[in-house]
Structure formats: C-alpha cells, structure tokens
Scaffold this active site. Sequence first.
Site, PDB file in Angstrom:
ATOM      1  CD  GLU A   1      -2.763  -1.324   2.443  1.00 20.00           C
ATOM      2  OE1 GLU A   1      -2.741  -0.426   3.292  1.00 20.00           O
ATOM      3  OE2 GLU A   1      -3.491  -2.335   2.544  1.00 20.00           O
TER       4      GLU A   1
ATOM      5  CG  ASN B   1      -0.874  -7.040  -1.142  1.00 21.79           C
ATOM      6  OD1 ASN B   1      -1.543  -7.617  -2.009  1.00 21.79           O
ATOM      7  ND2 ASN B   1      -1.286  -6.894   0.104  1.00 21.79           N
TER       8      ASN B   1
ATOM      9  CG  HIS C   1     -10.121  -5.664   1.034  1.00 21.92           C
ATOM     10  ND1 HIS C   1     -10.354  -6.759   1.836  1.00 21.92           N
ATOM     11  CD2 HIS C   1      -8.800  -5.387   1.160  1.00 21.92           C
ATOM     12  CE1 HIS C   1      -9.227  -7.114   2.435  1.00 21.92           C
ATOM     13  NE2 HIS C   1      -8.269  -6.306   2.032  1.00 21.92           N
TER      14      HIS C   1
ATOM     15  CD  GLU D   1      -4.826  -7.783   2.096  1.00 22.85           C
ATOM     16  OE1 GLU D   1      -5.698  -7.024   2.577  1.00 22.85           O
ATOM     17  OE2 GLU D   1      -3.614  -7.532   2.118  1.00 22.85           O
TER      18      GLU D   1
ATOM     19  CG  ASP E   1     -12.966  -8.822   2.387  1.00 23.87           C
ATOM     20  OD1 ASP E   1     -12.741  -7.968   1.520  1.00 23.87           O
ATOM     21  OD2 ASP E   1     -12.722  -8.624   3.598  1.00 23.87           O
TER      22      ASP E   1
HETATM   23  O1  9MR Z   1      -7.649  -7.740   8.858  1.00 25.83           O
HETATM   24  C1  9MR Z   1      -6.704  -6.888   9.478  1.00 25.83           C
HETATM   25  C2  9MR Z   1      -7.304  -6.302  10.749  1.00 25.83           C
HETATM   26  O2  9MR Z   1      -7.489  -7.308  11.716  1.00 25.83           O
HETATM   27  C3  9MR Z   1      -6.397  -5.208  11.283  1.00 25.83           C
HETATM   28  O3  9MR Z   1      -7.031  -4.570  12.380  1.00 25.83           O
HETATM   29  C4  9MR Z   1      -6.096  -4.209  10.201  1.00 25.83           C
HETATM   30  C5  9MR Z   1      -5.179  -3.118  10.696  1.00 25.83           C
HETATM   31  O4  9MR Z   1      -4.783  -2.273   9.675  1.00 25.83           O
HETATM   32  O5  9MR Z   1      -5.490  -4.870   9.101  1.00 25.83           O
HETATM   33  C6  9MR Z   1      -6.348  -5.781   8.509  1.00 25.83           C
HETATM   34  O6  9MR Z   1      -5.756  -6.347   7.364  1.00 25.83           O
HETATM   35  C7  9MR Z   1      -5.433  -5.422   6.319  1.00 25.83           C
HETATM   36  C8  9MR Z   1      -4.230  -5.941   5.600  1.00 25.83           C
HETATM   37  O7  9MR Z   1      -3.172  -6.145   6.507  1.00 25.83           O
HETATM   38  C9  9MR Z   1      -3.800  -4.983   4.499  1.00 25.83           C
HETATM   39  N1  9MR Z   1      -4.866  -4.690   3.599  1.00 25.83           N
HETATM   40  C10 9MR Z   1      -6.132  -4.283   4.216  1.00 25.83           C
HETATM   41  C11 9MR Z   1      -6.551  -5.311   5.269  1.00 25.83           C
HETATM   42  C12 9MR Z   1      -7.913  -4.972   5.830  1.00 25.83           C
HETATM   43  O8  9MR Z   1      -7.880  -3.749   6.506  1.00 25.83           O
END
Ligand code: 9MR
Length: 461
Positions: free
Chosen positions: A172, A215, A251, A280, A282
């Site tokens: 990101e 990513n 997402h 990722e 969903d």
């Molecule tokens: O699913 C993850 C969540 O439990 C955390 O609180 C969050 C913190 O930033 O990160 C989420 O996972 C993220 C991933 O690491 C990067 N892309 C977006 C995902 C969803 O927010």
Amino acid sequence: MISQSSHGRKRPRTRSFTRRVLTAGLVGVLSATGLAGMSGSATASNHTLAEAAASKGLYFGTAVAHNRLSESDYVAVLNREFNSVTHENSLKWESVQPSRGNFTFTNADRVVNHARSQGMSLRGHTLVWHSQLPGWMNNLSAADTRTEMNNHINRVMGQYRGQIHSWDVVNEAFQDGNSGARRSSPFQDKIGNSWIEESFRTARAADGNAKLCYNDYNTDGINAKSNAVYDMVRDFKARGVPIDCVGFQSHFNPQSPVPGNYQQNLQRFADLGVDVQITELDIEGSGAAQADNYRRVIEACLGVSRCTGISVWGVTDKYSWRSGGTPLLFDGNYNKKPAYDAVLQALGGSGGGTNPPPGTGACSVTYEQTDRWGDRFNGRVTVRAGSSAISSWRVNVTVSNGQRISATWNGSPTWDSSGNVMTMRPNGNGNLSAGASTSFGFTVMANGNWSAPSLGSCSVN
Ligand code: 9MR
C-alpha cells in the site's frame, strides 16, 4: 520444506500439491454428508476449495488469526478447505518488532507451524508498510529509518527463509484517488522514492527463492492508482529491480464493486512479466449477488495464466475485519454460503451445498485426526445439527481392512459382522439445538494402514 514452485500455473501437480492431498489423508478433515473416503490419490477429489483450485494449478488460501487456532470449528474448516495461509496480523512490523531490535515470533510461529503441519504453503504479509508500524519507527533519522527498514526485511525474511512462497515486500505505498502519488510514510518521507526498490533488492538477497510481491487495494481495476503501480512495475522490470508478483487485495463492497475491467487489469500486469495473485479477497453482501461477484473474481483469475492463487481475507464472517458486511465464504456458524458454492463451481469442483437444507432437522458430520502415535491414531467426529433441533443422530464410521477400532468415547457404538463398520449413536439423549454440535472419538490401530476412516452421512432416526 514448502516448494514455492507449486505456485505457478504452469506446473499444477507438483510436490507440494501431492503432499497436501496425502497429508489430508493423514491429518486432515473429511467433510461427510455423503461417503467421503480419502484414498490419498492426487487426482481423485475436487470437493474442497483447495482441491478444486489445485486441479486448476492454483492455491486457495485464507488469512489466519493466530488466536483463532484454538477453536476447533475454525481449525476444521481451515484444514479442510484451504492450502495456503497468510498471517492476518501476526507477521506485521508492530507484531514482530514492537520495540527496536527486539524481535518476537511467538504468534507468527503459531500460524507457520499450523500451516506447515497441514502441508499448507504460506504467503508472507507484510514487510514494509506505513500502517501497523510501531511508534519508535516514527522518530528516527533518515539514515536510521533506512537501516531499520533493511534490518527488518533481513531479520524477518531470514527467520522464515525457504518457508514462504511469496512475500508482500511492500504494501500500500500509493495514495488513493487520482494523483498517482506515493503515500506519506516514514519510508517515503525520510528516504524518498528509492525506498521501494531498495526494499525489493534487500528482500531478494534475504531469500532468493521467495517470490517478491507489491500488494495494494483499489488497484483491482484500471484507474489512476493502478496505473501508478503499473508504471512502477514496468520501470522495475526494465531496470532489473527484482519483483516477481503483484498482489491485488480485492476488498469489494457496493461502493467499490468488482470492476468490469478486473481481468483486463490483471492481464496487463501479467504481460509485464510478473505473476498476479488475489491476496485479500472479500466481498460484502449476501446470497446470489455476493455469489455472482465471487464467481467473477475466480473466473478472472482463471482467465489469466499468470494468476497463481487466490486468498480470501478470513475463514468466517464472524471474525472478518468487517464482519457486519458478511464478506466471506462461511457464515458465523461455519456453514457454506452461496458464495462458497459459486467459488467451488467456478473452480470446477463439485459437492458444494453440503449444509443440511433449512428446516429438515438434518445433521452433518466432519472428521479430523487429533493424535497419532507409532501404531495408532485418534479420530474425532463432530456431529452438528442443521437449522432445526434434533433429538437423535447416527453415523457410520468405516475403517480399512487391517485397521481396528480399539477404543471409543462419548458415544455408544455397535458393529457390523466384518468389524469394519462402526455405527455410533449418542450416549443418553441426542438432543442438539439448531446449529449446535457434539463430538465423539475413537482410537484406530493402524496395522500399517494410515488411511482416514470413511464417514457415512449423519442420520437423525
Ligand atoms: O484484517 C486486518 C485487521 O485485523 C487489522 O485490524 C487491520 C489493521 O490495519 O489490518 C487488517 O488487514 C489489512 C491488511 O493487513 C492490508 N490490507 C487491508 C486489510 C484490511 O484492513
């Protein structure tokens, strides 16, 4: 060691796939509302997401939270359906290096050890990211920021060298919207533009066999942000900066739907000479609409030969980072959703829809091996009521010739004349409320045959 070569579409049936299937026969879980004997054949089965995806040369993974691995239903579905795992949080910078120079891998190891014990491969998420960074990273000089960035990559990749098929080296790094600019972060602000390529070069030296990915999210369609990433990847390839793959987080929700040019976008990246992965996935929603969106994503990946695998961002809606949007393939009771059936079907699999139909009062059963010794193993069968309460149940467990069940617990067994088929009924009353479950167990003397038993369907009369 997990073979990363199994994650290319060119060689779908490589060692790790074969091992995954064989491992499933030994350690895994059988879904059984019909007969589900696992013969150990690498070609037989396509009844789970992992099996169906493998038959197409893809892995099918999920994010895993280390603290859910103590929940047996979670683990049963994880082991049955998935063959790749991404740490949801426990491999992030703040988790593994909460204070400067102090690395702690306890939680990350739980996920790695579970995946490896099941023959699953691992995606590494993530090394350099502006978010979930510990506070101490914000107060460093430019020189120290750079040193720590490289040190972190070296230390974490070194810890798991050879065990992770693909790493999200940088996550990101670009801004949302139309600017195409890089996002502010300690790395960008202190080191300048070169931090991304430096991260990739350091990563290549740290683990020469891992695939190195960039990513991001909101890069799934063709837009200003994905154009900026595209230009970076093209530039890296032209200048020999090591990059092997691009991850598309995917997402989706009604405000950010599956783009019409999703496959076209994956393809243009693939044409640069990198693999693409859905990392990722969903999709918020429910029912047929959600199922249709999932199907489109799977078909897009299948349509791009360099799309090497798909990971969803969690096993069950109840633990999703946006659980209110019910974005995953299993509901909060681990029932398969229409989206599950759509994904399985799109992957060419069969046997979805094995949840009991609503209102029938039926039950379903799953099997898992819980222990193994030199001469025997223990199995556990979980009986779950469907959407209505039940007051009795009955399950046949058939062992192979030569095997012998030497002990049982938590149930009342009867046997057929061959001694191979055990019919298990509840001890006392068999009352289970809707969705509730109970388990019984048994010991199988292997006599050299380690096949998992076949499970008959669950009957309520
Ligand atoms: O699913 C993850 C969540 O439990 C955390 O609180 C969050 C913190 O930033 O990160 C989420 O996972 C993220 C991933 O690491 C990067 N892309 C977006 C995902 C969803 O927010």
